[in-house]
Design a protein around this motif. Structure first.
Motif, PDB file in Angstrom:
ATOM      1  N   ASN A  79       7.154  11.797  -1.707  1.00  0.00           N
ATOM      2  CA  ASN A  79       5.875  11.625  -2.414  1.00  0.00           C
ATOM      3  C   ASN A  79       5.983  12.363  -3.737  1.00  0.00           C
ATOM      4  OD1 ASN A  79       3.270  11.313  -3.292  1.00  0.00           O
ATOM      5  ND2 ASN A  79       2.304  12.114  -1.454  1.00  0.00           N
ATOM      6  N   ILE A  80       6.432  11.654  -4.774  1.00  0.00           N
ATOM      7  CA  ILE A  80       6.638  12.281  -6.079  1.00  0.00           C
ATOM      8  C   ILE A  80       6.016  11.417  -7.176  1.00  0.00           C
ATOM      9  CG2 ILE A  80       8.800  13.387  -5.356  1.00  0.00           C
ATOM     10  CD1 ILE A  80      10.271  11.225  -7.050  1.00  0.00           C
ATOM     11  N   PRO A  81       5.599  12.024  -8.279  1.00  0.00           N
ATOM     12  CA  PRO A  81       5.129  11.226  -9.415  1.00  0.00           C
ATOM     13  C   PRO A  81       6.316  10.590 -10.125  1.00  0.00           C
ATOM     14  CG  PRO A  81       5.096  13.561  -9.962  1.00  0.00           C
ATOM     15  CD  PRO A  81       5.468  13.469  -8.515  1.00  0.00           C
ATOM     16  N   GLY A  82       6.224   9.282 -10.378  1.00  0.00           N
ATOM     17  CA  GLY A  82       7.278   8.604 -11.107  1.00  0.00           C
ATOM     18  C   GLY A  82       6.779   8.130 -12.455  1.00  0.00           C
ATOM     19  N   VAL A  83       7.661   7.524 -13.219  1.00  0.00           N
ATOM     20  CA  VAL A  83       7.228   6.984 -14.511  1.00  0.00           C
ATOM     21  C   VAL A  83       6.560   5.628 -14.341  1.00  0.00           C
ATOM     22  CG1 VAL A  83       8.958   8.224 -15.860  1.00  0.00           C
ATOM     23  CG2 VAL A  83       9.484   5.938 -15.002  1.00  0.00           C
ATOM     24  N   THR A  84       6.775   4.972 -13.191  1.00  0.00           N
ATOM     25  CA  THR A  84       6.177   3.658 -12.963  1.00  0.00           C
ATOM     26  C   THR A  84       4.953   3.723 -12.067  1.00  0.00           C
ATOM     27  OG1 THR A  84       7.559   3.165 -11.011  1.00  0.00           O
ATOM     28  CG2 THR A  84       8.446   2.580 -13.180  1.00  0.00           C
ATOM     29  N   LYS A  85       4.926   4.694 -11.162  1.00  0.00           N
ATOM     30  CA  LYS A  85       3.836   4.849 -10.197  1.00  0.00           C
ATOM     31  C   LYS A  85       4.114   6.093  -9.369  1.00  0.00           C
ATOM     32  CE  LYS A  85       5.016   0.858  -8.370  1.00  0.00           C
ATOM     33  NZ  LYS A  85       6.358   0.632  -8.987  1.00  0.00           N
ATOM     34  N   GLN A  86       3.163   6.484  -8.528  1.00  0.00           N
ATOM     35  CA  GLN A  86       3.444   7.513  -7.541  1.00  0.00           C
ATOM     36  C   GLN A  86       4.402   6.925  -6.514  1.00  0.00           C
ATOM     37  OE1 GLN A  86       2.219  10.589  -7.854  1.00  0.00           O
ATOM     38  NE2 GLN A  86       3.020  11.484  -5.954  1.00  0.00           N
ATOM     39  N   ILE A  87       5.488   7.611  -6.249  1.00  0.00           N
ATOM     40  CA  ILE A  87       6.507   7.077  -5.350  1.00  0.00           C
ATOM     41  C   ILE A  87       6.295   7.622  -3.940  1.00  0.00           C
ATOM     42  CG2 ILE A  87       8.964   6.766  -4.929  1.00  0.00           C
ATOM     43  CD1 ILE A  87       7.920   5.418  -7.479  1.00  0.00           C
ATOM     44  N   ARG A  88       5.654   6.820  -3.136  1.00  0.00           N
ATOM     45  CA  ARG A  88       5.483   7.110  -1.711  1.00  0.00           C
ATOM     46  C   ARG A  88       5.481   5.775  -0.972  1.00  0.00           C
ATOM     47  NH1 ARG A  88       0.424   8.421  -4.054  1.00  0.00           N
ATOM     48  NH2 ARG A  88      -1.234   6.977  -3.458  1.00  0.00           N
ATOM     49  N   PHE A  89       5.819   5.805   0.311  1.00  0.00           N
ATOM     50  CA  PHE A  89       6.141   4.564   1.014  1.00  0.00           C
ATOM     51  C   PHE A  89       5.342   4.384   2.302  1.00  0.00           C
ATOM     52  CE2 PHE A  89       9.848   5.794  -1.440  1.00  0.00           C
ATOM     53  CZ  PHE A  89      10.168   4.623  -2.102  1.00  0.00           C
ATOM     54  N   ARG A  90       5.142   3.117   2.644  1.00  0.00           N
ATOM     55  CA  ARG A  90       4.615   2.763   3.948  1.00  0.00           C
ATOM     56  C   ARG A  90       5.758   2.790   4.957  1.00  0.00           C
ATOM     57  NH1 ARG A  90       1.676  -2.576   1.422  1.00  0.00           N
ATOM     58  NH2 ARG A  90       0.233  -1.452   0.034  1.00  0.00           N
ATOM     59  N   LYS A  91       5.417   2.694   6.225  1.00  0.00           N
ATOM     60  CA  LYS A  91       6.433   2.784   7.271  1.00  0.00           C
ATOM     61  C   LYS A  91       7.458   1.666   7.194  1.00  0.00           C
ATOM     62  CE  LYS A  91       3.677   5.372  10.632  1.00  0.00           C
ATOM     63  NZ  LYS A  91       3.107   5.388  12.005  1.00  0.00           N
ATOM     64  N   ASN A  92       7.060   0.518   6.633  1.00  0.00           N
ATOM     65  CA  ASN A  92       8.003  -0.604   6.561  1.00  0.00           C
ATOM     66  C   ASN A  92       8.897  -0.573   5.325  1.00  0.00           C
ATOM     67  OD1 ASN A  92       6.161  -1.265   4.563  1.00  0.00           O
ATOM     68  ND2 ASN A  92       5.782  -3.347   5.285  1.00  0.00           N
ATOM     69  N   GLY A  93       8.779   0.482   4.516  1.00  0.00           N
ATOM     70  CA  GLY A  93       9.634   0.611   3.339  1.00  0.00           C
ATOM     71  C   GLY A  93       9.031   0.108   2.057  1.00  0.00           C
ATOM     72  N   GLU A  94       7.819  -0.456   2.120  1.00  0.00           N
ATOM     73  CA  GLU A  94       7.129  -0.903   0.899  1.00  0.00           C
ATOM     74  C   GLU A  94       6.523   0.294   0.164  1.00  0.00           C
ATOM     75  OE1 GLU A  94       7.333  -3.798  -0.248  1.00  0.00           O
ATOM     76  OE2 GLU A  94       7.278  -5.323   1.316  1.00  0.00           O
ATOM     77  N   VAL A  95       6.605   0.253  -1.150  1.00  0.00           N
ATOM     78  CA  VAL A  95       5.994   1.314  -1.945  1.00  0.00           C
ATOM     79  C   VAL A  95       4.478   1.154  -1.935  1.00  0.00           C
ATOM     80  CG1 VAL A  95       6.013   0.084  -4.179  1.00  0.00           C
ATOM     81  CG2 VAL A  95       6.253   2.590  -4.120  1.00  0.00           C
ATOM     82  N   GLU A  96       3.787   2.268  -1.962  1.00  0.00           N
ATOM     83  CA  GLU A  96       2.322   2.230  -2.017  1.00  0.00           C
ATOM     84  C   GLU A  96       1.874   1.880  -3.440  1.00  0.00           C
ATOM     85  OE1 GLU A  96       0.058   2.582   0.224  1.00  0.00           O
ATOM     86  OE2 GLU A  96       0.898   3.699   1.920  1.00  0.00           O
ATOM     87  N   GLY A  97       0.855   1.037  -3.540  1.00  0.00           N
ATOM     88  CA  GLY A  97       0.277   0.744  -4.846  1.00  0.00           C
ATOM     89  C   GLY A  97       1.118  -0.203  -5.675  1.00  0.00           C
ATOM     90  N   ALA A  98       0.437  -1.052  -6.421  1.00  0.00           N
ATOM     91  CA  ALA A  98       1.150  -2.013  -7.258  1.00  0.00           C
ATOM     92  C   ALA A  98       0.237  -2.536  -8.351  1.00  0.00           C
ATOM     93  CB  ALA A  98       1.653  -3.177  -6.415  1.00  0.00           C
ATOM     94  N   THR A  99       0.795  -2.701  -9.526  1.00  0.00           N
ATOM     95  CA  THR A  99       0.086  -3.312 -10.646  1.00  0.00           C
ATOM     96  C   THR A  99       0.980  -4.395 -11.231  1.00  0.00           C
ATOM     97  OG1 THR A  99      -1.031  -1.226 -11.169  1.00  0.00           O
ATOM     98  CG2 THR A  99      -1.002  -2.923 -12.886  1.00  0.00           C
ATOM     99  N   VAL A 100       0.431  -5.578 -11.417  1.00  0.00           N
ATOM    100  CA  VAL A 100       1.189  -6.680 -12.008  1.00  0.00           C
ATOM    101  C   VAL A 100       0.782  -6.809 -13.475  1.00  0.00           C
ATOM    102  CG1 VAL A 100       1.754  -9.135 -11.896  1.00  0.00           C
ATOM    103  CG2 VAL A 100       1.309  -7.851  -9.791  1.00  0.00           C
TER     104      VAL A 100
END
Length: 375
Positions: free
Chosen positions: A332-353
């Motif tokens: 769970n770290i701040p990234g340049v694209t988004k906060q980097i944290r994951f769901r149990k299935n490996g998907e990243v939390e949050g998304a913007t298109v």
């Protein structure tokens, strides 16, 4: 002589830096082939993160990058993956970059217990196939397809869309998601698939005959460039839209400025070059990569690498493939694209298109699609 040796020995003991342990981070993606620029963008993002990490005094290890070229080809994926698996120093992999090689490579990574974090593989099914050590820092195409459909219907007012894919894992995943979303908006969809070719004359003829408001191409920039040139030469006046696989400046160079002008591109990735919050990353990236600006997937690859580095930092010099893979899910770290944290299935939390447009010969980000759609 004895006095001199004694002094030198004392000085060496107090100032000499103990050699740090070396860990290797692998990279798998297309570093050659027609769509290599997307792989190079990601590779350079990994390189930037590693370069910065090696300048940190708080890390008890040094990092080295080992790259494996899969040419963006699913058939080359297992060979490229095995090359990294055979390197005992590799504790984690950034990649694969494309969905096809990801699908063919992940069984090997999972069996070996080696973590792989894709910056860009968006086929929705990849997190449902039972891979044990796979994560991605970009949203799946169910998200991109839904956002693209919203824009096509609510802003472009499209009533008929020609949905064309390149029959790849990526292309079919995106076109399927788009078409499902368009169906929910009661838009007429004409679907077709075509393997990458050097002659799009017959396909362009079919598209023009259907007279769609919009052509949405689910595939990569090198093929879209050829298709666009053919369509424009035949007088096609509809809107040309594509996804993240075509979201690169190479599209403009290969299609020609006049042909590419006005093309719209959707991507679950922002442009760090226009984001004030990412200025530090952009500056470091350009320093490490001889002045080159970040491209599509550069920021995501940088974030994926930093997430791996954070796990290595917490584990320390005793890190193993097994311990890294086991600990990564709690990142769970701040990234340049988004906060980097994951769901149990490996998907990243949050998304913007985001939506991009080629204007005056340049690829320009217009902003998040949700902010471009008026209520």
């Amino acid at each position: 002589m004895l006095a001199a040796v004694s002094v030198l020995g004392g000085c060496g003991g107090s100032t000499a830096e103990v050699a740090k342990k070396e860990f290797v981070i692998g990279f798998q993606g297309p570093l050659s082939g027609d769509n290599q620029q997307l792989g190079i963008n990601a590779y350079d993002g990994v390189l930037t993160a590693i370069d910065l990490a090696n300048r940190r005094e708080d890390l008890p290890f040094r990092l080295r990058l080992a790259a494996s070229d899969d040419q963006g080809n699913p058939d080359q994926g297992p060979t490229a993956a095995q090359k990294l698996l055979d390197n005992p120093g590799v504790l984690a992999v950034v990649g694969p970059v494309f969905s096809g090689p990801t699908k063919s490579s992940e069984p090997l990574y999972s069996q070996a217990g080696l973590l792989s974090v894709s910056p860009s593989a968006t086929n929705p099914a990849l997190t449902d196939l039972g891979f044990l050590t796979f994560y991605r820092v970009i949203a799946p195409d169910t998200v991109q397809g839904a956002a693209a459909a919203e824009y096509l219907t609510k802003v472009l007012k499209a009533t008929k869309v020609y949905s064309l894919d390149d029959r790849s894992e990526y292309g079919t995943g995106l076109s399927g998601a788009l078409e499902q979303a368009l169906g929910e908006h009661d838009v007429k969809v004409v679907h077709d698939g075509i393997n990458p070719t050097k002659d799009y004359t017959s396909e362009a003829t079919k598209i023009i005959a259907e007279r769609p408001d919009v052509l949405y191409y689910s595939g990569y920039y090198s093929e879209l460039a050829l298709l666009t040139k053919t369509l424009r030469s035949k007088g096609f006046t509809g809107k040309i839209v594509s996804g993240d696989g075509a979201n690169d400046d190479q599209l403009i160079r290969e299609a020609g400025v006049g042909n590419a002008e006005g093309t719209l591109l959707t991507c679950a990735c922002g442009d760090p070059n226009s984001d004030p919050a990412a200025a530090g990353f952009v500056a470091e990236y350009r320093t490490v990569n001889s002045g080159t600006r970040p491209g599509t997937y550069s920021g995501e690859a940088y974030d994926a690498t930093n997430a791996i580095i954070e796990v290595l930092r917490k584990i320390g010099t005793g890190a193993t493939r097994e311990s890294v893979a086991a600990a990564f899910g709690s990142v769970n770290i701040p990234g340049v694209t988004k906060q980097i944290r994951f769901r149990k299935n490996g998907e990243v939390e949050g998304a913007t298109v985001y939506l991009y447009e080629i204007r005056d010969g340049k690829r320009t980000v217009l902003g998040p699609i949700r902010s471009l759609i008026k209520p």
